[in-house]
Design an enzyme around this catalytic site. Structure first.
Site, short mmCIF file in Angstrom:
data_model
loop_
_atom_site.label_atom_id
_atom_site.label_comp_id
_atom_site.label_asym_id
_atom_site.label_seq_id
_atom_site.Cartn_x
_atom_site.Cartn_y
_atom_site.Cartn_z
N HIS A 230 0.84 -1.21 0.00
CA HIS A 230 0.00 0.00 0.00
C HIS A 230 0.88 1.26 0.00
CE1 HIS A 230 -3.73 2.25 1.18
NE2 HIS A 230 -2.82 3.09 1.64
N GLU A 231 1.81 1.34 0.93
CA GLU A 231 2.68 2.52 1.02
C GLU A 231 3.61 2.62 -0.19
OE1 GLU A 231 2.04 4.86 3.10
OE2 GLU A 231 0.62 3.66 4.26
ZN ZN Z 1 -2.94 5.15 2.01
#
Ligand code: ZN
Length: 408
Positions: A230-231
């Site tokens: 995600h990051e």
């Molecule tokens: Zn996010």
């Protein structure tokens, strides 16, 4: 000479300090009280305190009376009922009478501080009362550098500390926040038995103020993988956007406050105006976390909820307030949330444009991330291994794994 001066501005912008400084410069006595102290007193006590304070100020003139949170005292009269309302009216009336009771020969000036001048009783703002308004705003970049320099005089900084760089990373910080930043940095340095404050201490202090303390959580390998992807998605698209107003600073999967991980960028300067290109690139960066989860892990999680809210807010403002949709140069709302300007049909159409804007950019983001899939995998892998990586490291990884798509 004015009788009353209203200092208007958000908390931490130095309203109290300014009033004190004026008293110091003018060699006047300084009396201060806070409006909120008077709200829950017995009937008549607040009013008599106001009277005795003004009496004392006149006897010791020249003097300055500083009323903090004057909106608590000076909000519009009798909008409710009951004892506390009655008391409040009496206190406010006493203040009005006291201000009318002296003239400029008395050499008494009343400073009031508020961030909500709109809620104040009109009677207080009439000529002869608080008829001067001075608005104080949050410091800009140059202001933040200067404020940091003032507070830095009181602590021992490592020579590596770059105050202008620190100022760039703290948009929206007030003077009080900046003082707190150096204080937190000092505490962090002491805790790690260092004699001087390093840039790393200040970085940690800034993160703590912005996002809360590091919250150790037992993450499973699976959770870690999801958060890393995600990051990594956010970081990848941030770098590829080539937006030179927001440089990727660092990416981390260490949970902090309520967030599981974060991708931080440092604005090169304070932005007061955003181009459509910048807004679109911000939308795609926000979407990239979810896109990366979807592409790499084949499923999606609730981790994107804040990103979704922020992206939707931007898209709505682009359509409703900033005329950046096919509807063109047309205001649809007076303020955020209000929609009295437009007909139901137009609003329906506008909602449709918001949806299209989000859907189109989601598709573009998916394309960008897919093309740089090798870079995404490498960034996520490094995040799982090291938990925090710098923006420079991300740029390097992309240059090695997907050199063709990195804009010069
Ligand atoms: Zn996010």
């Amino acid at each position: 000479m004015p009788k009353g001066v209203l200092l208007v501005g958000p908390p931490g912008t130095g309203k109290t300090m300014l009033a004190k400084a004026v008293a110091g410069e003018a060699k006047a006595h300084f009396y201060s009280l806070s409006g909120s102290d008077y709200v829950e007193l017995y009937v008549g006590v607040g009013a008599s305190r106001v009277r005795s304070l003004f009496k004392k100020a006149r006897e010791t003139a020249p003097s300055i009376i500083f009323i903090d949170e004057i909106d608590a005292l000076g909000r519009t009269r009798s909008s409710g009922e009951g004892g506390s309302q009655h008391e409040h009216d009496q206190t406010l009336n006493a203040l009005l009478v006291a201000m009318d009771g002296f003239d400029s020969d008395d050499a008494v000036v009343v400073f009031g501080a508020t961030n909500r001048p709109d809620t104040m009783d009109r009677a207080l703002l009439r000529p002869g009362r608080f008829d001067r308004q001075i608005s104080l705003s949050l410091p800009d970049l140059a202001g933040r550098v200067a404020i940091l320099q003032v507070h830095a005089g009181a602590v021992k900084l490592d020579p590596s500390v770059d105050l202008p760089h620190l100022a760039k990373g703290t948009p929206g910080f007030s003077g009080a926040d900046l003082a707190n930043l150096l204080n937190e940095g000092a505490i962090h340095a002491v805790r790690h038995r260092r004699a001087t404050i390093t840039m790393a201490d200040l970085d940690e202090a800034r993160d703590k103020i912005n996002w809360g303390r590091e919250t150790p959580r037992a993450l499973t390998a699976g959770d870690k993988r999801i958060i890393a992807y995600h990051e990594a998605g956010h970081a990848l698209v941030q770098v590829l956007s080539g937006d030179d107003t927001a440089k990727l600073h660092k990416v981390t999967i260490i949970p902090r406050g309520r967030s599981l991980g974060s991708t931080q960028f440092t604005p090169e300067r304070d932005l007061y105006n955003h181009s459509k290109e910048q807004l679109l690139s911000r939308l795609r960066c926000l979407m990239a976390g979810r896109v990366a989860e979807e592409l790499a892990l084949g499923s999606i999680t609730s981790g994107a909820s804040c990103d979704i809210q922020e992206a939707t807010r931007i898209a709505r403002q682009m359509v409703f307030e900033w005329g950046m949709s096919p509807l063109g140069f047309m205001a649809l709302s007076r303020a955020e949330g209000e929609t009295e300007f437009a007909s139901p049909q137009t609003l329906h159409e506008a909602e449709h444009h918001v949806k299209t804007l989000l859907a189109e950019n989601y598709a573009v983001t998916t394309e960008i991330v897919s093309e740089a899939r090798a870079a995404l995998d490498a960034i996520a892998r490094d995040l799982i291994e090291r938990e925090t990586i710098t923006g420079d490291h991300v740029r390097q990884v992309i240059a090695v794994t997907s050199p063709s798509i990195l804009k010069a």
